[in-house]
Structure formats: C-alpha cells, structure tokens
Design an enzyme around this catalytic site. Sequence first.
Site, PDB file in Angstrom:
ATOM      1  N   GLU A  39     -21.246  36.238  -5.556  1.00  0.00           N
ATOM      2  CA  GLU A  39     -22.297  36.872  -6.351  1.00  0.00           C
ATOM      3  C   GLU A  39     -23.559  36.980  -5.508  1.00  0.00           C
ATOM      4  O   GLU A  39     -24.354  36.026  -5.460  1.00  0.00           O
ATOM      5  CB  GLU A  39     -22.594  36.043  -7.601  1.00  0.00           C
ATOM      6  CG  GLU A  39     -21.449  35.942  -8.572  1.00  0.00           C
ATOM      7  CD  GLU A  39     -21.943  35.743 -10.011  1.00  0.00           C
ATOM      8  OE1 GLU A  39     -21.479  36.497 -10.876  1.00  0.00           O
ATOM      9  OE2 GLU A  39     -22.796  34.889 -10.255  1.00  0.00           O
ATOM     10  N   GLY A  76     -28.100  40.992 -12.259  1.00  0.00           N
ATOM     11  CA  GLY A  76     -29.032  41.447 -13.291  1.00  0.00           C
ATOM     12  C   GLY A  76     -30.024  42.485 -12.808  1.00  0.00           C
ATOM     13  O   GLY A  76     -31.001  42.777 -13.491  1.00  0.00           O
ATOM     14  N   ASN A 114     -19.550  35.879 -18.240  1.00  0.00           N
ATOM     15  CA  ASN A 114     -20.545  34.805 -18.269  1.00  0.00           C
ATOM     16  C   ASN A 114     -21.649  35.243 -19.228  1.00  0.00           C
ATOM     17  O   ASN A 114     -22.451  36.112 -18.895  1.00  0.00           O
ATOM     18  CB  ASN A 114     -21.091  34.578 -16.850  1.00  0.00           C
ATOM     19  CG  ASN A 114     -22.205  33.543 -16.823  1.00  0.00           C
ATOM     20  OD1 ASN A 114     -22.494  32.903 -17.831  1.00  0.00           O
ATOM     21  ND2 ASN A 114     -22.850  33.394 -15.670  1.00  0.00           N
ATOM     22  N   GLU A 141     -28.169  30.938 -10.547  1.00  0.00           N
ATOM     23  CA  GLU A 141     -29.265  30.586 -11.468  1.00  0.00           C
ATOM     24  C   GLU A 141     -29.399  29.069 -11.598  1.00  0.00           C
ATOM     25  O   GLU A 141     -30.501  28.560 -11.800  1.00  0.00           O
ATOM     26  CB  GLU A 141     -29.031  31.266 -12.828  1.00  0.00           C
ATOM     27  CG  GLU A 141     -29.304  32.773 -12.728  1.00  0.00           C
ATOM     28  CD  GLU A 141     -28.500  33.648 -13.680  1.00  0.00           C
ATOM     29  OE1 GLU A 141     -27.887  33.123 -14.633  1.00  0.00           O
ATOM     30  OE2 GLU A 141     -28.467  34.873 -13.450  1.00  0.00           O
ATOM     31  N   SER A 172     -24.016  42.791 -11.307  1.00  0.00           N
ATOM     32  CA  SER A 172     -24.117  44.140 -11.858  1.00  0.00           C
ATOM     33  C   SER A 172     -22.789  44.890 -11.855  1.00  0.00           C
ATOM     34  O   SER A 172     -22.743  46.091 -11.554  1.00  0.00           O
ATOM     35  CB  SER A 172     -25.208  44.947 -11.134  1.00  0.00           C
ATOM     36  OG  SER A 172     -26.479  44.348 -11.333  1.00  0.00           O
ATOM     37  N   HIS A 184     -23.557  28.393  -9.959  1.00  0.00           N
ATOM     38  CA  HIS A 184     -24.127  29.731 -10.173  1.00  0.00           C
ATOM     39  C   HIS A 184     -25.514  29.790  -9.537  1.00  0.00           C
ATOM     40  O   HIS A 184     -26.251  28.797  -9.562  1.00  0.00           O
ATOM     41  CB  HIS A 184     -24.206  30.031 -11.671  1.00  0.00           C
ATOM     42  CG  HIS A 184     -24.490  31.476 -11.951  1.00  0.00           C
ATOM     43  ND1 HIS A 184     -25.751  32.001 -11.845  1.00  0.00           N
ATOM     44  CD2 HIS A 184     -23.675  32.503 -12.287  1.00  0.00           C
ATOM     45  CE1 HIS A 184     -25.702  33.303 -12.119  1.00  0.00           C
ATOM     46  NE2 HIS A 184     -24.448  33.634 -12.394  1.00  0.00           N
ATOM     47  N   LYS A 230     -24.113  33.623 -20.288  1.00  0.00           N
ATOM     48  CA  LYS A 230     -25.420  33.015 -19.978  1.00  0.00           C
ATOM     49  C   LYS A 230     -26.070  32.485 -21.269  1.00  0.00           C
ATOM     50  O   LYS A 230     -25.375  32.019 -22.158  1.00  0.00           O
ATOM     51  CB  LYS A 230     -26.294  34.004 -19.211  1.00  0.00           C
ATOM     52  CG  LYS A 230     -25.566  34.542 -17.964  1.00  0.00           C
ATOM     53  CD  LYS A 230     -26.459  35.249 -16.988  1.00  0.00           C
ATOM     54  CE  LYS A 230     -25.621  35.730 -15.797  1.00  0.00           C
ATOM     55  NZ  LYS A 230     -26.389  36.347 -14.750  1.00  0.00           N
TER      56      LYS A 230
HETATM   57  P1  13P Z   1     -24.875  40.638 -14.170  1.00  0.00           P
HETATM   58  O1  13P Z   1     -23.484  41.210 -14.332  1.00  0.00           O
HETATM   59  O2  13P Z   1     -25.697  40.722 -15.400  1.00  0.00           O
HETATM   60  O3  13P Z   1     -25.540  41.156 -12.937  1.00  0.00           O
HETATM   61  O4  13P Z   1     -24.669  39.054 -13.936  1.00  0.00           O
HETATM   62  C1  13P Z   1     -23.794  38.632 -12.968  1.00  0.00           C
HETATM   63  C2  13P Z   1     -23.648  37.165 -13.066  1.00  0.00           C
HETATM   64  O5  13P Z   1     -24.562  36.425 -12.734  1.00  0.00           O
HETATM   65  C3  13P Z   1     -22.385  36.639 -13.599  1.00  0.00           C
HETATM   66  O6  13P Z   1     -22.284  35.267 -13.404  1.00  0.00           O
END
Ligand code: 13P
Length: 249
Positions: free
Chosen positions: A164, A170, A9, A96, A209, A94, A11
């Site tokens: 997740e 992150g 992903n 976010e 992560s 997601h 982002k």
């Molecule tokens: P990170 O691997 O940067 O923690 O992000 C995970 C994520 O949100 C994947 O969709």
Amino acid sequence: MRQALVVGNWKMHGSRASVDDLLSDLVQGSRIPGTEVVVCPAYVHLAQVQAACISASISVGAQDCSHLQSGAFTGEVAPLMLSDLGCRWVILGHSERRQYHDESDEIVAAKLSAALDAGLQPIVCVGETREQREAGSAEIVVGAQLQGALTGQTNLETLVVAYEPVWAIGTGLTATPKQAQEMHAFIRTCLQQIAGVDASATRVLYGGSVKVNNAAQLFAQPDIDGALVGGAALIAEDFLTIINAASAP
Ligand code: 13P
C-alpha cells in the site's frame, strides 16, 4: 495457483445500521467463485459482522491487534479474543497505524508473531511515502519493512502481504499497474530471501485507491493477487464489482 483475495478495510467508518445495510447487499452478491472475500470492520462491529457472515462466503478480519496475550492493557484487544470471536484475519502494520500510532517494525513483528500464535491469518502492510518514492528509495523502504516484520518468524504459510503506497491511500492516486507489478515482484523476492517462505504460494495484495475503474488492470498483473480496498469497500456495488474483477480469468 494463488486464489484471488479481496479484502475490505472499513477503517473507522459505520454504525450498526449502516453495517447491516452494507452486509445485506454484500452477502447476497458475494458468492463469486474463485475469489476469497474478507471484510475488516471496526472492533465494535466485529461480532455483528461475524454473525451476519456465518453462512456467507465472506470471512471476517480485524484491523489490528495487540502484540500481548492478556493483562492490564487498557484499550487493547488480544489476538486470541479475535480468534475466539470467529475472526479469521487481521491487518497488521497499516500505514495509518505506523503514522498515527508510531508503530515500528518491531511492534509489527511482535503483533505478527502473536497473531500467528492465535491462529489468525495476517495481512502485513508495507509501503513507501511519496517523498521516499521520489527519492528513489521505495524498494529500500519496503524491503526494510519486510525485513523488520518477518525476520525470524516461523509458520508463515498463511501470510498475506499488502503493498500500500502511502501516497495512494485515500488520495485517488493509484500506482500504475507497472509500478505496482514491479514492487510486487520485488516483494516476492524479499519474501523468499528474508523469511524463506514459498513466495510463489504467498498472496501479495495491492492497496491504495483501488476503484471500479482501475481494479481490472491491476489484477491483470502477474504478481498482483487481489486488493486491500478502503473507500470503495464501503459501497456494496463498487466492492462487488472489484471482487468480480478479481475473479475474471
Ligand atoms: P483507499 O482504498 O481508500 O485508498 O484505502 C486503502 C487502504 O488503506 C486499505 O487498507
């Protein structure tokens, strides 16, 4: 037997030049038997990525889609526009999106239904916050998210669920393999109960992560079928190492 799946992903990262660089490394290195690989760039890079991956063993996904088919909805992208582009996958719900765009379980459910109708393979994200885990309600939260997204849905044969935990995204904090395995086993039970899907055939990914140094331990858990990778998916060498870890017997 569930095939391992590793999804990057990206982002809101990248430029046309950096996407080209990343792809040239990935396309060369990602012919790894046994693992399915998907990358999810920003909408504006989808066509570029799709063209570069056409003869590679990498599939392309979007990070979101509208729950609507077409119409006067400025800024939205319909699921059929994605499948028309050759995009096969879409990430939905997601954290976010839930956090910054107020996406409710109802919206996630409507997006899921629209994505399935357009022939996209959905990756539905669920996960609890740190406060919810500390309060002992992680399973209640994840169960409710699954209930909200999946109740009444049909044609879920291609469904992928990504666990997740919000506190791991992150942050450099990862769920321990034991914490992740417990939640994945719980998710599998929910899938059977809520949606009547064959949970033994449904892939459940871990995200939050995932890095070179923890991927193998996570993938060694019986209910973890791969990963949804954020930051490490932007570094070709790291992403390829994670793909290799998923392919290991
Ligand atoms: P990170 O691997 O940067 O923690 O992000 C995970 C994520 O949100 C994947 O969709």
